[in-house]
Motif scaffolding. Structure first.
Motif, PDB file in Angstrom:
ATOM      1  N   THR A 117     -38.875 -12.249  16.515  1.00 34.25           N
ATOM      2  CA  THR A 117     -38.286 -12.708  17.888  1.00 34.25           C
ATOM      3  C   THR A 117     -37.658 -11.622  18.325  1.00 34.25           C
ATOM      4  OG1 THR A 117     -38.513 -15.124  17.100  1.00 34.25           O
ATOM      5  CG2 THR A 117     -37.320 -14.377  19.025  1.00 34.25           C
ATOM      6  N   PHE A 121     -37.909  -9.383  21.604  1.00 37.23           N
ATOM      7  CA  PHE A 121     -36.699  -9.331  22.563  1.00 37.23           C
ATOM      8  C   PHE A 121     -36.532  -8.009  22.628  1.00 37.23           C
ATOM      9  CE2 PHE A 121     -34.162 -13.354  23.807  1.00 37.23           C
ATOM     10  CZ  PHE A 121     -35.237 -14.130  23.490  1.00 37.23           C
ATOM     11  N   ARG A 140     -31.045 -12.451  31.984  1.00 30.16           N
ATOM     12  CA  ARG A 140     -30.692 -13.908  31.670  1.00 30.16           C
ATOM     13  C   ARG A 140     -31.672 -14.733  30.893  1.00 30.16           C
ATOM     14  NH1 ARG A 140     -30.068 -17.519  36.998  1.00 30.16           N
ATOM     15  NH2 ARG A 140     -32.187 -17.017  37.833  1.00 30.16           N
ATOM     16  N   LEU A 141     -31.338 -15.919  30.447  1.00 27.72           N
ATOM     17  CA  LEU A 141     -32.221 -16.771  29.977  1.00 27.72           C
ATOM     18  C   LEU A 141     -31.420 -18.400  30.162  1.00 27.72           C
ATOM     19  CD1 LEU A 141     -31.220 -17.573  27.056  1.00 27.72           C
ATOM     20  CD2 LEU A 141     -32.582 -15.650  26.428  1.00 27.72           C
ATOM     21  N   VAL A 143     -31.248 -22.077  28.293  1.00 32.38           N
ATOM     22  CA  VAL A 143     -31.678 -22.821  27.109  1.00 32.38           C
ATOM     23  C   VAL A 143     -31.275 -24.263  27.208  1.00 32.38           C
ATOM     24  CG1 VAL A 143     -29.459 -22.225  25.688  1.00 32.38           C
ATOM     25  CG2 VAL A 143     -31.224 -22.863  24.452  1.00 32.38           C
ATOM     26  N   TYR A 154     -30.136 -16.521  20.569  1.00 34.66           N
ATOM     27  CA  TYR A 154     -29.755 -15.946  21.541  1.00 34.66           C
ATOM     28  C   TYR A 154     -28.449 -15.305  21.471  1.00 34.66           C
ATOM     29  CZ  TYR A 154     -33.795 -18.323  23.538  1.00 34.66           C
ATOM     30  OH  TYR A 154     -34.947 -18.807  23.749  1.00 34.66           O
ATOM     31  N   ARG A 155     -27.371 -16.175  20.755  1.00 37.39           N
ATOM     32  CA  ARG A 155     -25.970 -15.555  20.789  1.00 37.39           C
ATOM     33  C   ARG A 155     -26.078 -14.384  19.708  1.00 37.39           C
ATOM     34  NH1 ARG A 155     -25.027 -21.072  20.965  1.00 37.39           N
ATOM     35  NH2 ARG A 155     -24.745 -21.009  18.718  1.00 37.39           N
ATOM     36  N   PHE A 159     -26.640 -12.168  23.682  1.00 35.03           N
ATOM     37  CA  PHE A 159     -26.685 -12.972  24.689  1.00 35.03           C
ATOM     38  C   PHE A 159     -25.451 -13.852  24.670  1.00 35.03           C
ATOM     39  CE2 PHE A 159     -31.042 -11.942  25.226  1.00 35.03           C
ATOM     40  CZ  PHE A 159     -31.309 -11.930  26.404  1.00 35.03           C
ATOM     41  N   TYR A 179     -27.436 -17.865  29.715  1.00 36.14           N
ATOM     42  CA  TYR A 179     -27.032 -17.065  28.711  1.00 36.14           C
ATOM     43  C   TYR A 179     -27.371 -15.676  29.354  1.00 36.14           C
ATOM     44  CZ  TYR A 179     -26.040 -20.183  24.980  1.00 36.14           C
ATOM     45  OH  TYR A 179     -25.551 -21.179  24.106  1.00 36.14           O
TER      46      TYR A 179
END
Length: 184
Positions: A117, A121, A140-141, A143, A154-155, A159, A179
């Motif tokens: 992943t 990314f 952005r995305l 969740v 993501y964090r 993000f 995020y």
């Protein structure tokens, strides 16, 4: 992970695009990870999948990245959609700035936690940041509130939650959190 190749899809790979998407929609996490369901995807025509692969293989509008195993199997994917300032987004809201929007994040269960992943990314963001005329200000995305595993990834990847909360289109009682990662 080093034996895997992260790359953009090619227009002629529509059958693999279709297979990986249907596999993703069979995953137990699919209801909180995707805005499409399995029945919808399986009902789509080959022309749809051909257009999808072609549209995500070149140009500025969208790019789909896959993690390809040495045997050619696709084990993961992420897509970057470009939202131009002054247009509207998927949620029919005004887009104030030119930005990327990551969607369709999926890694096969047996490959999760292996770094794929992160590799996907990195490839997606490298492409997003390479765009000019105009350059993307951020990526952005969204969740789903019940997708804690994805939110944690993501964090870790950099993000940050913006505080923007939207209802899930198919389930207005559920929430999606935005995020973002700013341009470096």
């Amino acid at each position: 992970m080093s034996e895997y190749v992260m790359r953009a899809v090619r227009a002629d790979e529509w059958e693999k695009v279709k297979e990986l998407r249907i596999t993703a929609l069979k995953d137990p996490a699919a209801p909180v990870a995707f805005l499409e369901n399995l029945d919808q995807a399986e009902a789509r025509t080959d022309d749809f999948w051909q257009d999808r692969a072609s549209g995500a293989s070149h140009g500025r509008h969208a790019r789909q990245f896959v993690a390809e195993a040495p045997d050619g199997q696709w084990v993961g994917s992420v897509t970057v959609l470009v939202e131009e300032g002054g247009t509207t987004d998927f949620f029919e809201r005004a887009v104030e700035r030119t930005q990327g929007h990551l969607v369709g994040v999926f890694v096969r269960p047996e490959q999760r936690g292996t770094g794929l992943t992160e590799g996907l990314f990195a490839a997606a963001l490298d492409w997003a940041w390479s765009l000019e005329g105009p350059a993307l200000e951020r990526v952005r995305l969204f969740v789903h509130e019940d997708n804690a595993r994805a939110a944690a990834f993501y964090r870790r990847f950099g993000f940050r939650a913006t505080g923007e909360v939207l209802p899930v289109p198919a389930d207005p009682g559920a929430k999606e959190f935005e995020y973002v990662v700013p341009r470096p």
